[in-house]
Design a protein around this motif. Sequence first.
Motif, PDB file in Angstrom:
ATOM      1  N   LEU A  32       0.828  -1.199   0.000  1.00 12.80           N
ATOM      2  CA  LEU A  32       0.000   0.000   0.000  1.00 12.80           C
ATOM      3  C   LEU A  32       0.869   1.257   0.000  1.00 12.80           C
ATOM      4  O   LEU A  32       0.590   2.217  -0.724  1.00 12.80           O
ATOM      5  N   LEU A  33       1.925   1.246   0.794  1.00 13.67           N
ATOM      6  CA  LEU A  33       2.853   2.374   0.819  1.00 13.67           C
ATOM      7  C   LEU A  33       3.459   2.596  -0.562  1.00 13.67           C
ATOM      8  O   LEU A  33       3.540   3.728  -1.044  1.00 13.67           O
ATOM      9  N   GLY A  34       3.869   1.513  -1.224  1.00 12.19           N
ATOM     10  CA  GLY A  34       4.431   1.627  -2.564  1.00 12.19           C
ATOM     11  C   GLY A  34       3.438   2.190  -3.564  1.00 12.19           C
ATOM     12  O   GLY A  34       3.791   3.014  -4.410  1.00 12.19           O
ATOM     13  N   GLY A  35       2.192   1.768  -3.466  1.00 11.15           N
ATOM     14  CA  GLY A  35       1.166   2.286  -4.368  1.00 11.15           C
ATOM     15  C   GLY A  35       0.906   3.767  -4.159  1.00 11.15           C
ATOM     16  O   GLY A  35       0.816   4.539  -5.116  1.00 11.15           O
ATOM     17  N   TYR A  39       1.915   6.649  -6.846  1.00 12.58           N
ATOM     18  CA  TYR A  39       0.902   7.561  -7.392  1.00 12.58           C
ATOM     19  C   TYR A  39       1.275   9.014  -7.105  1.00 12.58           C
ATOM     20  O   TYR A  39       1.110   9.880  -7.958  1.00 12.58           O
ATOM     21  N   GLY A  40       1.804   9.262  -5.916  1.00 10.75           N
ATOM     22  CA  GLY A  40       2.251  10.615  -5.584  1.00 10.75           C
ATOM     23  C   GLY A  40       3.394  11.073  -6.476  1.00 10.75           C
ATOM     24  O   GLY A  40       3.422  12.216  -6.939  1.00 10.75           O
ATOM     25  N   ALA A  41       4.338  10.177  -6.733  1.00 13.83           N
ATOM     26  CA  ALA A  41       5.452  10.517  -7.621  1.00 13.83           C
ATOM     27  C   ALA A  41       4.947  10.780  -9.043  1.00 13.83           C
ATOM     28  O   ALA A  41       5.401  11.710  -9.714  1.00 13.83           O
ATOM     29  N   TYR A  42       4.004   9.950  -9.484  1.00 14.95           N
ATOM     30  CA  TYR A  42       3.413  10.128 -10.815  1.00 14.95           C
ATOM     31  C   TYR A  42       2.753  11.504 -10.943  1.00 14.95           C
ATOM     32  O   TYR A  42       2.977  12.229 -11.922  1.00 14.95           O
ATOM     33  N   ASP A  50       4.080  19.317 -16.899  1.00 18.14           N
ATOM     34  CA  ASP A  50       2.841  19.875 -17.464  1.00 18.14           C
ATOM     35  C   ASP A  50       2.138  18.916 -18.417  1.00 18.14           C
ATOM     36  O   ASP A  50       1.663  19.314 -19.485  1.00 18.14           O
ATOM     37  N   THR A  51       2.066  17.660 -18.052  1.00 16.31           N
ATOM     38  CA  THR A  51       1.356  16.681 -18.872  1.00 16.31           C
ATOM     39  C   THR A  51       0.047  16.310 -18.175  1.00 16.31           C
ATOM     40  O   THR A  51      -0.028  16.308 -16.947  1.00 16.31           O
ATOM     41  N   PRO A  52      -0.988  16.000 -18.939  1.00 13.32           N
ATOM     42  CA  PRO A  52      -2.250  15.571 -18.326  1.00 13.32           C
ATOM     43  C   PRO A  52      -2.045  14.248 -17.581  1.00 13.32           C
ATOM     44  O   PRO A  52      -1.205  13.439 -17.960  1.00 13.32           O
ATOM     45  N   HIS A  53      -2.817  14.032 -16.540  1.00 13.39           N
ATOM     46  CA  HIS A  53      -2.662  12.820 -15.754  1.00 13.39           C
ATOM     47  C   HIS A  53      -4.023  12.268 -15.349  1.00 13.39           C
ATOM     48  O   HIS A  53      -5.021  12.975 -15.344  1.00 13.39           O
ATOM     49  N   LEU A  54      -4.035  10.985 -15.032  1.00 14.05           N
ATOM     50  CA  LEU A  54      -5.243  10.337 -14.538  1.00 14.05           C
ATOM     51  C   LEU A  54      -5.369  10.656 -13.054  1.00 14.05           C
ATOM     52  O   LEU A  54      -4.412  10.575 -12.312  1.00 14.05           O
ATOM     53  N   SER A  55      -6.569  11.019 -12.638  1.00 15.06           N
ATOM     54  CA  SER A  55      -6.779  11.343 -11.238  1.00 15.06           C
ATOM     55  C   SER A  55      -7.956  10.545 -10.697  1.00 15.06           C
ATOM     56  O   SER A  55      -8.691   9.896 -11.442  1.00 15.06           O
TER      57      SER A  55
END
Length: 77
Positions: A32-35, A39-42, A50-55
């Motif tokens: 869970l920590l890795g996930g 996601y935070g790093a992503y 400045d690229t679009p991302h999935l949220s």
Amino acid sequence: MKIAITLLLYALAYGWGWRMLRGEGHRRRRLLLGGIMGYGAYLNICGITDTPHLSLGLLYTVLFQPVGRAIIYWLGG
């Protein structure tokens, strides 16, 4: 250079968190920590470049909002 520093700091924080998680169920918590860290790093790297991302808001918009509207319509609202 910003991306390299960001990834280094996330890796250091992940390593520190990995060592702190001990006891029963530690494998699940480490996963869970890795996930969460991944996601935070992503999100952080997408913000830097400045690229679009999935949220998580996209999940709400695509899945739950139409279901909610269908329920409201079904109830006569």
